[in-house]
Design a protein around this motif. Structure first.
Motif, PDB file in Angstrom:
ATOM      1  N   LYS A 212      -5.659   6.202  -0.321  1.00 18.08           N
ATOM      2  CA  LYS A 212      -5.114   6.922   0.819  1.00 18.08           C
ATOM      3  C   LYS A 212      -3.911   6.214   1.439  1.00 18.08           C
ATOM      4  O   LYS A 212      -3.281   6.712   2.332  1.00 18.08           O
ATOM      5  CB  LYS A 212      -6.190   7.100   1.894  1.00 18.08           C
ATOM      6  N   GLY A 213      -3.657   4.979   0.989  1.00 13.63           N
ATOM      7  CA  GLY A 213      -2.537   4.239   1.558  1.00 13.63           C
ATOM      8  C   GLY A 213      -2.909   3.604   2.867  1.00 13.63           C
ATOM      9  O   GLY A 213      -4.000   3.756   3.378  1.00 13.63           O
TER      10      GLY A 213
ATOM     11  N   SER B 119       0.821  -1.216   0.000  1.00 18.32           N
ATOM     12  CA  SER B 119       0.000   0.000   0.000  1.00 18.32           C
ATOM     13  C   SER B 119       0.854   1.264   0.000  1.00 18.32           C
ATOM     14  O   SER B 119       0.399   2.335  -0.404  1.00 18.32           O
ATOM     15  CB  SER B 119      -0.944   0.007   1.208  1.00 18.32           C
ATOM     16  N   PHE B 120       2.114   1.151   0.448  1.00 20.27           N
ATOM     17  CA  PHE B 120       2.999   2.318   0.439  1.00 20.27           C
ATOM     18  C   PHE B 120       3.400   2.715  -0.978  1.00 20.27           C
ATOM     19  O   PHE B 120       3.910   3.810  -1.202  1.00 20.27           O
ATOM     20  CB  PHE B 120       4.249   2.039   1.284  1.00 20.27           C
TER      21      PHE B 120
ATOM     22  N   LYS C 233       1.797   5.833  -2.021  1.00 14.37           N
ATOM     23  CA  LYS C 233       2.345   7.073  -1.479  1.00 14.37           C
ATOM     24  C   LYS C 233       3.653   7.455  -2.160  1.00 14.37           C
ATOM     25  O   LYS C 233       3.908   8.623  -2.454  1.00 14.37           O
ATOM     26  CB  LYS C 233       2.577   6.926   0.028  1.00 14.37           C
ATOM     27  N   ASP C 234       4.492   6.435  -2.396  1.00 13.38           N
ATOM     28  CA  ASP C 234       5.789   6.692  -3.004  1.00 13.38           C
ATOM     29  C   ASP C 234       6.124   5.537  -3.947  1.00 13.38           C
ATOM     30  O   ASP C 234       6.568   4.473  -3.499  1.00 13.38           O
ATOM     31  CB  ASP C 234       6.872   6.831  -1.927  1.00 13.38           C
TER      32      ASP C 234
END
Length: 407
Positions: free
Chosen positions: A405-406, A161-162, A165-166
């Motif tokens: 949203k991670g 899931s990260f 974000k990145d």
């Protein structure tokens, strides 16, 4: 019933209705309105069918494994399974009530503990049928790999899931390394079937996470190369594949004999089956209560019953993935998708073995086959799936405005 008793009953009913009312803020009411009751019902139906199936298979397995002991006669395995179901249902419901953060922490801690247990199994595990997959605890044994599956899925989902974000984070490499370590530990037992499940679910999670088609193709090529390497360098895989593709007619208990016997049992009852207790081929079937219980269902309840079981597993998958179409949280999407996929992949492998289109893998049918570790672990997994698919009924979601949203 007297007026006093009737009044007491009505008061209790009213009190329960107040607790579960939409306006109630109690944890029980919140859980009741947020839980996917259709998904819960599907799980309960599968468990109920499993009890009936174990009851049908129990006499055959008891006769095969009793060694003349009267204590393992008749419905021995059924009553033990009923006890495991009674212990597992509260676990499933309790886990389904966990907040998302608590469920994630449980999975992370549980993954570490189960991997530590896997390190111990090849050296100090209990040996059953030539494999060391269990850890003995005096009066009982448990199989760490069964408990690891749902916990590892949630852990892998959290790591992947990260990526939302990145994209530069090496989460694919990290999760791949974790999966490879688990696979190596499983193959030491040996347990090639479970290794295939971990690898398959990892690839599915990567697809849900949105890896490129090129990467999917490379993983597919690596998978084929891995199977070829396993054939040449891993005795268990080579023996099973050779026994399936090139059966030895002089070897009565070869893998091909088992799959042939399973297919004969499965189709022996025709469309409607011989009726409860009417099956005879099941008495010649090894592991009738575990790996080949799907065949017992086919013999006694017919191919229609087998089709219904397959449809129920498909319904679980469809229900979960349709519900996830507008999911905005990457972690919940990956965790729920992975948990549902694990059930589907495991069921598909078991059915493929029972129908004779895949070699024997020692794979149970989720919620249907007999087994304490399997039932408790599956209940944890289903509880986690129910937790990650809980929805506030008043929260409106739109697939057109979804944004991860991670975790």
């Amino acid at each position: 019933m007297t007026d006093t008793m009737r009044g007491t009953a009505l008061a209790k009913r009213s009190k329960m209705a107040d607790r579960l009312g939409r306006g109630s803020q109690s944890p029980l009411a919140t859980w009741f309105w947020e839980i996917d009751r259709v998904l819960l019902l599907l799980a309960l139906v599968l468990i109920a069918i499993g009890l009936v199936a174990v009851a049908a298979a129990s006499p055959a397995s008891a006769l095969r494994y009793s060694d003349g002991e009267s204590r393992v006669a008749g419905m021995y395995y059924f009553w033990r399974q009923a006890g495991w179901v009674a212990a597992s249902l509260p676990v499933m419901l309790g886990v389904s009530m966990l907040p998302i953060k608590a469920a994630r922490r449980l999975a992370l801690l549980g993954t570490a503990v189960c991997i530590a247990c896997l390190l111990v199994v090849p050296f100090a595990g209990a040996e059953v049928n030539g494999a060391r997959r269990w850890i003995g605890l005096g009066f009982m044994k448990f199989q760490p790999s069964e408990f690891l599956k749902p916990l590892w899925i949630v852990t892998t989902a959290w790591l992947l899931s990260f990526k939302a974000k990145d994209p530069e984070l090496p989460v694919i490499v990290i999760t791949g390394a974790l999966t490879a370590v688990i696979g190596a530990l499983l193959m030491l037992q040996p347990d090639f079937g479970q290794t295939m499940i971990f690898a398959s679910v990892w690839v599915i999670l990567l697809m849900i996470a949105g890896i490129s088609p090129r990467a999917i193709g490379m993983l597919g090529g690596a998978g084929v190369a891995g199977v070829v390497a396993a054939y040449f360098f891993y005795d268990t895989a080579r023996i099973r594949i050779d026994s399936f593709l090139f059966p030895d007619p002089d070897k009565a208990m070869s893998d091909h004999y088992q799959t042939d016997m399973a297919h004969a049992t499965l189709t022996g009852g025709g469309i409607t089956g011989t009726g409860p207790g009417g099956g005879q081929a099941k008495f010649r079937l090894p592991e009738a209560h575990t790996d080949y219980i799907y065949s017992v269902v086919g013999e006694e309840f017919g191919l229609i019953a087998c089709a219904i079981i397959a449809i129920l597993f498909l319904a679980v998958l469809v229900r979960v993935f349709v519900k996830l179409l507008d999911e905005e949280d990457a972690f919940r999407l990956l965790a729920a998708g992975g948990l549902a996929s694990q059930l589907g992949v495991q069921a598909l492998i078991n059915m493929a073995v029972n129908t004779g289109i895949a070699p024997s893998k020692g794979m149970t049918l989720p919620f249907i086959s007999y087994g304490g570790s399997s039932m408790v672990a599956l209940s944890i997994g289903m509880g986690l799936l129910l937790a990650f698919t809980r929805r506030n009924p008043y929260l409106k979601r739109s697939p057109y405005s979804a944004k991860w949203k991670g975790g």
